[in-house]
Design an enzyme around this catalytic site. Structure first.
Site, PDB file in Angstrom:
ATOM      1  N   ASP A   1      10.309  36.556  -3.821  1.00  0.00           N
ATOM      2  CA  ASP A   1      11.382  35.693  -4.327  1.00  0.00           C
ATOM      3  C   ASP A   1      11.821  36.254  -5.670  1.00  0.00           C
ATOM      4  OD1 ASP A   1      13.121  33.539  -4.788  1.00  0.00           O
ATOM      5  OD2 ASP A   1      11.563  32.433  -5.875  1.00  0.00           O
TER       6      ASP A   1
ATOM      7  N   GLU B   1      14.241  37.318  -0.458  1.00  0.00           N
ATOM      8  CA  GLU B   1      15.338  36.353  -0.525  1.00  0.00           C
ATOM      9  C   GLU B   1      16.586  37.057  -1.035  1.00  0.00           C
ATOM     10  OE1 GLU B   1      14.677  31.977  -1.380  1.00  0.00           O
ATOM     11  OE2 GLU B   1      15.650  32.622  -3.232  1.00  0.00           O
TER      12      GLU B   1
ATOM     13  N   ASP C   1       7.824  29.424  -7.727  1.00  0.00           N
ATOM     14  CA  ASP C   1       8.351  30.733  -7.331  1.00  0.00           C
ATOM     15  C   ASP C   1       7.421  31.405  -6.322  1.00  0.00           C
ATOM     16  OD1 ASP C   1      10.503  31.010  -9.692  1.00  0.00           O
ATOM     17  OD2 ASP C   1       8.610  30.315 -10.527  1.00  0.00           O
TER      18      ASP C   1
END
Length: 223
Positions: free
Chosen positions: A24, A88, A161
């Site tokens: 991420d 992502e 996160d």
């Protein structure tokens, strides 16, 4: 550089496990990462954490964030040998400056993957949330609780996160299930698992669990 991580030392990897490194990326905050693997029946977490570069180091070196993120991803690839990487994608609603900074971080992550021959798959934030939580606008807290439940973790993954990174990895495993079940083509070259995995047994049919062993999160500081 400050890093929060939880490891699962002592877990042996047997043939038949497909391992995914989820990332991420972040423009300003911590870059989360998480490693999940499945044998076609169950899924387990191996490692997760988040990397945040200290502001002092960022001031001393303009490329400190990119350098440290690249080094961390390379280290994870070398240590865990993932079969694929799930990252992502850039959220298009971001302002131009933030989007550019995020793209730079994604760039060094993709570079690390290319240098180690790891296939990369990208997923939109809403796609990840819908896949894991069943709702494309799920909050960070909801995602953390869902990840804890799906992976049968003893603790809620922190920071958020890191939980997001685990979610990206799980999202990829679900997409692999759909590709294998319906014979859909993969936009990227398909990752080669350690051994053949049943075409009808990836997440959604997996008994998610088998929480890994490991101590409490540790804080690492390097200056």
């Amino acid at each position: 550089m400050h890093e929060t991580a939880l490891s699962a030392n002592g877990i042996s990897v047997k043939d038949g496990w497909l391992r995914v490194l989820g990332i991420d990326p972040a423009a300003a905050g911590p870059t989360g990462y998480g490693i999940v693997e499945t044998d076609g029946r169950r899924c387990r977490m191996l490692h997760y954490g988040a990397l945040k570069v200290a502001s002092k180091r960022q001031k001393e070196c303009a490329g400190a964030v990119l350098q440290d993120v690249h080094a961390r991803v390379c280290g994870l690839i070398e240590e865990f040998s993932p079969d694929a990487m799930a990252v992502e994608s850039v959220f298009t609603a971001l302002n131009m400056r933030t989007a550019l900074r995020l793209a730079e971080v994604r760039g060094v992550i993709l570079l690390a993957a290319a240098q180690h021959g790891v296939v990369v798959h990208s997923y939109a934030p809403r796609e990840v949330k819908a896949s894991v939580a069943g709702y494309g606008h799920a909050s960070k807290r909801q995602m953390q609780l869902m990840i804890r439940a799906l992976l049968s973790m003893n603790e809620t993954p922190e920071p958020a996160d890191a939980a997001d990174a685990l979610a990206v990895a799980l999202c990829h495993l679900q997409m692999e299930q759909a590709r294998r079940r319906f014979g859909l083509p993969d936009e990227n070259a398909r990752a080669k698992p350690r051994a053949a995995i049943s075409s009808t047994s990836l997440p959604n049919e997996i008994r998610l669990g088998g929480a890994t062993r490991g101590g409490p999160p540790r804080i690492l500081s390097t200056r």
